[in-house]
Scaffold this motif. Structure first.
Motif, PDB file in Angstrom:
ATOM      1  N   UNK A  14       0.841  -1.199   0.000  1.00  0.00           N
ATOM      2  CA  UNK A  14       0.000   0.000   0.000  1.00  0.00           C
ATOM      3  C   UNK A  14       0.880   1.254   0.000  1.00  0.00           C
ATOM      4  N   UNK A  15       1.934   1.246   0.814  1.00  0.00           N
ATOM      5  CA  UNK A  15       2.831   2.396   0.851  1.00  0.00           C
ATOM      6  C   UNK A  15       3.494   2.637  -0.492  1.00  0.00           C
ATOM      7  N   UNK A  16       3.939   1.562  -1.144  1.00  0.00           N
ATOM      8  CA  UNK A  16       4.528   1.704  -2.467  1.00  0.00           C
ATOM      9  C   UNK A  16       3.531   2.235  -3.477  1.00  0.00           C
ATOM     10  N   UNK A  17       2.287   1.753  -3.403  1.00  0.00           N
ATOM     11  CA  UNK A  17       1.246   2.224  -4.314  1.00  0.00           C
ATOM     12  C   UNK A  17       0.964   3.712  -4.102  1.00  0.00           C
ATOM     13  N   UNK A  18       1.004   4.159  -2.855  1.00  0.00           N
ATOM     14  CA  UNK A  18       0.770   5.578  -2.568  1.00  0.00           C
ATOM     15  C   UNK A  18       1.894   6.448  -3.124  1.00  0.00           C
ATOM     16  N   UNK A  19       3.124   5.922  -3.111  1.00  0.00           N
ATOM     17  CA  UNK A  19       4.237   6.675  -3.701  1.00  0.00           C
ATOM     18  C   UNK A  19       3.974   6.896  -5.189  1.00  0.00           C
ATOM     19  N   UNK A  46      18.799   8.459  10.244  1.00  0.00           N
ATOM     20  CA  UNK A  46      17.670   8.569   9.329  1.00  0.00           C
ATOM     21  C   UNK A  46      18.096   8.988   7.934  1.00  0.00           C
ATOM     22  N   UNK A  47      18.944   9.999   7.862  1.00  0.00           N
ATOM     23  CA  UNK A  47      19.394  10.503   6.558  1.00  0.00           C
ATOM     24  C   UNK A  47      20.237   9.460   5.832  1.00  0.00           C
ATOM     25  N   UNK A  48      21.168   8.846   6.564  1.00  0.00           N
ATOM     26  CA  UNK A  48      22.065   7.866   5.939  1.00  0.00           C
ATOM     27  C   UNK A  48      21.310   6.616   5.506  1.00  0.00           C
ATOM     28  N   UNK A  49      20.515   6.042   6.421  1.00  0.00           N
ATOM     29  CA  UNK A  49      19.777   4.823   6.083  1.00  0.00           C
ATOM     30  C   UNK A  49      18.778   5.074   4.957  1.00  0.00           C
ATOM     31  N   UNK A  50      18.035   6.167   5.075  1.00  0.00           N
ATOM     32  CA  UNK A  50      17.071   6.488   4.026  1.00  0.00           C
ATOM     33  C   UNK A  50      17.750   6.715   2.688  1.00  0.00           C
ATOM     34  N   UNK A  51      18.897   7.414   2.719  1.00  0.00           N
ATOM     35  CA  UNK A  51      19.626   7.683   1.488  1.00  0.00           C
ATOM     36  C   UNK A  51      20.202   6.427   0.862  1.00  0.00           C
ATOM     37  N   UNK A  52      20.765   5.573   1.698  1.00  0.00           N
ATOM     38  CA  UNK A  52      21.375   4.333   1.184  1.00  0.00           C
ATOM     39  C   UNK A  52      20.305   3.420   0.586  1.00  0.00           C
ATOM     40  N   UNK A  53      19.208   3.235   1.304  1.00  0.00           N
ATOM     41  CA  UNK A  53      18.136   2.372   0.798  1.00  0.00           C
ATOM     42  C   UNK A  53      17.577   2.918  -0.510  1.00  0.00           C
ATOM     43  N   UNK A  54      17.379   4.243  -0.552  1.00  0.00           N
ATOM     44  CA  UNK A  54      16.862   4.853  -1.773  1.00  0.00           C
ATOM     45  C   UNK A  54      17.831   4.685  -2.933  1.00  0.00           C
ATOM     46  N   UNK A  55      19.132   4.861  -2.662  1.00  0.00           N
ATOM     47  CA  UNK A  55      20.131   4.735  -3.721  1.00  0.00           C
ATOM     48  C   UNK A  55      20.216   3.307  -4.248  1.00  0.00           C
ATOM     49  N   UNK A  56      20.032   2.344  -3.349  1.00  0.00           N
ATOM     50  CA  UNK A  56      20.138   0.942  -3.750  1.00  0.00           C
ATOM     51  C   UNK A  56      18.940   0.515  -4.593  1.00  0.00           C
ATOM     52  N   UNK A  57      17.740   0.955  -4.191  1.00  0.00           N
ATOM     53  CA  UNK A  57      16.537   0.464  -4.877  1.00  0.00           C
ATOM     54  C   UNK A  57      16.079   1.362  -6.018  1.00  0.00           C
ATOM     55  N   UNK A  58      16.594   2.589  -6.104  1.00  0.00           N
ATOM     56  CA  UNK A  58      16.151   3.498  -7.164  1.00  0.00           C
ATOM     57  C   UNK A  58      16.347   2.935  -8.560  1.00  0.00           C
ATOM     58  N   UNK A  59      17.480   2.281  -8.850  1.00  0.00           N
ATOM     59  CA  UNK A  59      17.637   1.724 -10.201  1.00  0.00           C
ATOM     60  C   UNK A  59      16.589   0.678 -10.569  1.00  0.00           C
ATOM     61  N   UNK A  60      16.006   0.044  -9.557  1.00  0.00           N
ATOM     62  CA  UNK A  60      14.991  -0.973  -9.845  1.00  0.00           C
ATOM     63  C   UNK A  60      13.615  -0.524  -9.358  1.00  0.00           C
ATOM     64  N   UNK A  61      13.447   0.794  -9.189  1.00  0.00           N
ATOM     65  CA  UNK A  61      12.189   1.308  -8.637  1.00  0.00           C
ATOM     66  C   UNK A  61      11.007   1.011  -9.548  1.00  0.00           C
ATOM     67  N   UNK A  62      11.256   0.872 -10.843  1.00  0.00           N
ATOM     68  CA  UNK A  62      10.159   0.592 -11.762  1.00  0.00           C
ATOM     69  C   UNK A  62       9.717  -0.861 -11.691  1.00  0.00           C
ATOM     70  N   UNK A 112       8.333  -4.063  -9.704  1.00  0.00           N
ATOM     71  CA  UNK A 112       7.288  -4.117  -8.681  1.00  0.00           C
ATOM     72  C   UNK A 112       7.838  -4.071  -7.266  1.00  0.00           C
ATOM     73  N   UNK A 113       8.971  -4.753  -7.015  1.00  0.00           N
ATOM     74  CA  UNK A 113       9.495  -4.825  -5.649  1.00  0.00           C
ATOM     75  C   UNK A 113      10.255  -3.565  -5.255  1.00  0.00           C
ATOM     76  N   UNK A 114      10.631  -2.754  -6.251  1.00  0.00           N
ATOM     77  CA  UNK A 114      11.456  -1.586  -5.957  1.00  0.00           C
ATOM     78  C   UNK A 114      10.719  -0.482  -5.233  1.00  0.00           C
ATOM     79  N   UNK A 115       9.479  -0.218  -5.619  1.00  0.00           N
ATOM     80  CA  UNK A 115       8.727   0.889  -5.040  1.00  0.00           C
ATOM     81  C   UNK A 115       8.353   0.628  -3.577  1.00  0.00           C
ATOM     82  N   UNK A 116       7.866  -0.557  -3.203  1.00  0.00           N
ATOM     83  CA  UNK A 116       7.675  -0.827  -1.768  1.00  0.00           C
ATOM     84  C   UNK A 116       8.967  -0.684  -0.975  1.00  0.00           C
ATOM     85  N   UNK A 117      10.106  -0.994  -1.598  1.00  0.00           N
ATOM     86  CA  UNK A 117      11.383  -0.828  -0.906  1.00  0.00           C
ATOM     87  C   UNK A 117      11.680   0.648  -0.655  1.00  0.00           C
ATOM     88  N   UNK A 118      11.278   1.514  -1.588  1.00  0.00           N
ATOM     89  CA  UNK A 118      11.433   2.958  -1.369  1.00  0.00           C
ATOM     90  C   UNK A 118      10.600   3.402  -0.169  1.00  0.00           C
TER      91      UNK A 118
END
Length: 239
Positions: free
Chosen positions: A21-26, A169-185, A187-193
């Motif tokens: 649901x969170x990924x869908x809202x993004x 918060x900044x480091x963890x959020x940034x690292x997770x976003x950087x790791x999953x952004x290339x695969x954000x499109x 299905x599993x990437x957006x919930x990870x964001x």
């Protein structure tokens, strides 16, 4: 805090549904209204983290989520104005300087513009640091005025525990976003964001809570001698 933050979004029975649901809202945030619901959920994360809950909240009471999210956006916009004022001033002065047509005017207005941009940069760093405290204080109180409680925000911001929470918060959020952004499109990437956002806001909430609890728990007052009245006769109350 690191282990608790990473495990926080997963310590709930409906974790899969919550992440989806969170990924869908993004994705749906491009339509604006779902973005308020998402922000409202992050308000719950801040409140949950600050009050010591170990499991992430669920998506329930969507009307409340929308209202809380709308309030949070107002808080974020208000703090952004601190940065916008010198930035807009810098742009206006740069344009005015160019319109003067003289080298002296361009140099003078250009110098002031650069100074205003420097001020805006410093203010953006300051706002980015204190905004999590303001948001968490609002989440706990449920009132917009709490986000602008200068004493509460200052008290937290000057604590090393809050600094650690913000950095995590900044480091963890940034690292997770950087790791999953290339695969954000995928299905599993957006919930990870979304997972990364929840982890970051958990750190913000815990950092604020630990900072304010530490401050509140420090009793710096001098002990006073209280006379022992146990042996004194208690006054009688007439009937």
């Amino acid at each position: 805090m690191l282990e608790d933050a990473l495990g926080y979004p997963l310590r709930t029975d409906d974790r899969v549904a919550t992440l989806i649901v969170g990924g869908a809202l993004i994705v749906a945030s491009v339509f604006v209204l779902p973005a308020f619901v998402l922000q409202g959920y992050l308000v719950r994360v801040l409140r949950s983290a600050a009050t010591g809950e170990r499991a992430a909240p669920s998506f329930i009471d969507w009307g409340e989520l929308f209202v809380d999210g709308l309030k949070l956006v107002v808080v974020q916009a208000a703090y952004s104005l601190v940065i916008s004022v010198p930035t807009v001033g810098a742009v206006v002065l740069f344009v005015v300087g160019g319109a003067t047509g003289s080298e002296a005017g361009v140099a003078a207005f250009g110098t002031v513009s650069l100074l205003l941009l420097l001020v805006a940069t410093l203010l953006s760093i300051l706002v980015a640091y204190v905004l999590p405290a303001a948001m968490t204080n609002f989440a706990l109180a449920g009132e917009l005025s709490a986000a602008f409680d200068v004493e509460a925000v200052r008290e937290a911001a000057l604590s090393g525990r809050y600094l650690v929470g913000v950095l995590f918060g900044v480091v963890l959020g940034g690292v997770i976003s950087a790791v999953v952004s290339p695969v954000a499109l995928i299905l599993i990437g957006i919930p990870a964001l979304f997972y990364g956002q929840v982890v970051a806001y958990y750190c913000f909430g815990r950092g604020f809570a630990e900072a304010t609890d530490a401050t509140a728990g420090e009793d710096t007052s001098e002990p006073t001698d209280v006379p022992d009245r146990s042996g004194l006769e208690q006054p009688r109350v007439g009937r």
